[in-house]
Scaffold this active site. Structure first.
Site, PDB file in Angstrom:
ATOM      1  N   HIS A 142       0.815  -1.222   0.000  1.00  0.00           N
ATOM      2  CA  HIS A 142       0.000   0.000   0.000  1.00  0.00           C
ATOM      3  C   HIS A 142       0.849   1.273   0.000  1.00  0.00           C
ATOM      4  CE1 HIS A 142      -3.653  -2.238   0.547  1.00  0.00           C
ATOM      5  NE2 HIS A 142      -3.321  -2.674   1.744  1.00  0.00           N
ATOM      6  N   ASP A 179      -2.851 -10.400  -2.425  1.00  0.00           N
ATOM      7  CA  ASP A 179      -3.372  -9.900  -1.144  1.00  0.00           C
ATOM      8  C   ASP A 179      -4.807  -9.432  -1.409  1.00  0.00           C
ATOM      9  OD1 ASP A 179      -2.188  -8.565   1.691  1.00  0.00           O
ATOM     10  OD2 ASP A 179      -3.918  -7.522   0.829  1.00  0.00           O
ATOM     11  N   HIS A 181      -6.403  -6.994  -0.455  1.00  0.00           N
ATOM     12  CA  HIS A 181      -6.552  -5.546  -0.635  1.00  0.00           C
ATOM     13  C   HIS A 181      -5.832  -5.096  -1.908  1.00  0.00           C
ATOM     14  CE1 HIS A 181      -6.821  -6.346   3.793  1.00  0.00           C
ATOM     15  NE2 HIS A 181      -7.957  -5.708   3.569  1.00  0.00           N
ATOM     16  N   ASP A 267      -4.896 -12.678   3.323  1.00  0.00           N
ATOM     17  CA  ASP A 267      -6.146 -12.147   3.852  1.00  0.00           C
ATOM     18  C   ASP A 267      -7.344 -12.422   2.945  1.00  0.00           C
ATOM     19  OD1 ASP A 267      -4.841 -10.404   2.167  1.00  0.00           O
ATOM     20  OD2 ASP A 267      -4.736  -8.758   3.612  1.00  0.00           O
TER      21      ASP A 267
HETATM   22 ZN    ZN Z   1      -4.185  -7.050   2.710  1.00  0.00          ZN
END
Ligand code: ZN
Length: 379
Positions: A142, A179, A181, A267
């Site tokens: 991120h 991931d 996200h 995740d």
């Molecule tokens: Zn994540």
């Protein structure tokens, strides 16, 4: 040729800030197990512990790595960001972005985490190991050059890509981010580039809320070299394998990478507390096999997994172990204790048909452009 595993005990000591009794964490005072954030050390530490118990460490090249150097960091992050981070870390910690609290020594630990990714990539490209896994913490996907967010303080994978290219070890590098996200930091850093293909398969409208759209394809000469696959909540084993097979693999075939890096978060796992997907340890094992096949087809198997998120303390270790079994070919197994349960908690056939259709529609959009020409020497 073996699989390298890169880790550092101090990466488990990064903390959003807490105390051991009344002792401020830092130096030789290790954080307590449970902090306030889902990003706590136990998911990663317990993977490392499980490896010790199964003995798979005997089938891996267990390696440490130097911290990312200033030269490494400055290829991605501006000097003022780094100096502010360092000063705040020395003064006891703080918060520089969004959901990225760190304690004393947070800067040094983040550099160690990035260093694991950098060295893993370098060792694979130099041929000292066949493939590699970096147990990086804090995570990195991120992080933007001057704005940390989502638990990510330095852009681990982007730093590794830039270091490899600067040293002339590779030109075209693909980053596949599974991931749950969106890999917004990696996307932004390479958004204008045609030598780094960034692909993110993620849960739509999770984090960040406003990035990761299918229409974000890159800019300028980078147009077509960023691929987002936003999936609705509830996608399971079948849907993830389908996305990898029908979108990720063809995109890799078109790009012809010299190295594949996976932003390896867990995740999207069925028990994750902050996401809503239904992947299992078997899903992660089979996706690893898919990436190994792609790497075998294009770059002599050069594949590096860099650990990102994954917040189920109980389940992440089994997902990670399954990936390592696949990467290394080790027969030391950690069978998924929840295998029977998670296999029967998957979307029904009707839902799988819907998601297959959706992925087919996305594939048609994402793979419809004229393929980017490979460079002359690889045509
Ligand atoms: Zn994540």
């Amino acid at each position: 040729m073996s699989t390298g595993f890169y880790w550092d005990e101090r990466c488990f000591w990064h903390t959003g800030g807490n105390y051991a009794l009344t002792m401020p964490v830092g130096g030789l005072v290790q954080p307590m197990a449970a902090g306030g954030l889902p990003e706590h050390p136990e998911t990663k530490r317990r993977l490392r512990n499980l490896m010790e118990v199964t003995g798979i460490t005997a089938d891996l090249e267990m390696r440490h790595a130097p911290a990312a150097s200033d030269d490494d960091l400055l290829r991605v992050h501006p000097a003022p960001y780094l100096s502010t981070f360092k000063e705040m870390s020395e003064a006891g910690g703080g918060e520089l972005g969004l959901r990225t609290p760190f304690a004393k020594d947070g800067y040094e630990i983040a550099r160690l985490s990035a260093g694991l990714a950098i060295r893993a990539v370098e060792d694979v490209l130099r041929g000292s190991v066949a493939n590699a896994y970096a147990l990086s913490r804090p995570p990195g996907h991120h992080c933007l050059p001057d704005w940390p967010n989502g638990f990510c303080l330095l852009a681990n994978i982007a730093l590794a890509v830039e270091a490899a290219q600067a040293k002339g070890l590779a030109g075209r590098i693909a980053v596949v981010d599974w991931d749950v996200h969106h890999g917004n930091g990696t996307e932004q850093i390479f958004y204008d580039r045609d030598d780094v293909l960034t692909i993110s398969v993620h849960q739509e409208y999770n984090y960040p809320l406003d990035t990761g759209d299918i229409t974000d394809r890159g800019r300028g000469k980078g147009l077509g070299f960023n691929i987002n696959v936003p999936l609705p909540p509830g996608v399971g084993h079948v849907g993830y394998l389908e996305a990898m097979e029908r979108i990720v693999r063809p995109a890799l075939d078109r790009f012809q990478p010299e190295l594949i890096i996976v932003a390896c978060g867990f995740d999207a796992g069925i028990f994750d507390p902050i996401a809503r997907m239904l992947c299992t340890a078997q899903t992660f094992g089979l996706m690893t096999r898919q990436m190994m096949d792609a790497a075998e087809a294009h770059c002599d198997g050069k594949l590096v997994m860099v650990h990102e998120g994954g917040y189920s303390e109980a389940y992440v270790p089994f997902c990670g172990h399954r990936v390592l079994e696949e990467l290394s070919g080790s027969d030391r197994r950690a069978p998924d204790p929840m295998a029977a349960t998670v296999a029967t908690r998957q979307p029904n056939a009707q839902a799988d048909t819907f998601i297959r259709g959706l992925i087919g529609e996305m594939a048609a959009v994402l793979l419809s452009d004229p393929p980017a020409a490979p460079p002359p020497d690889r045509a």
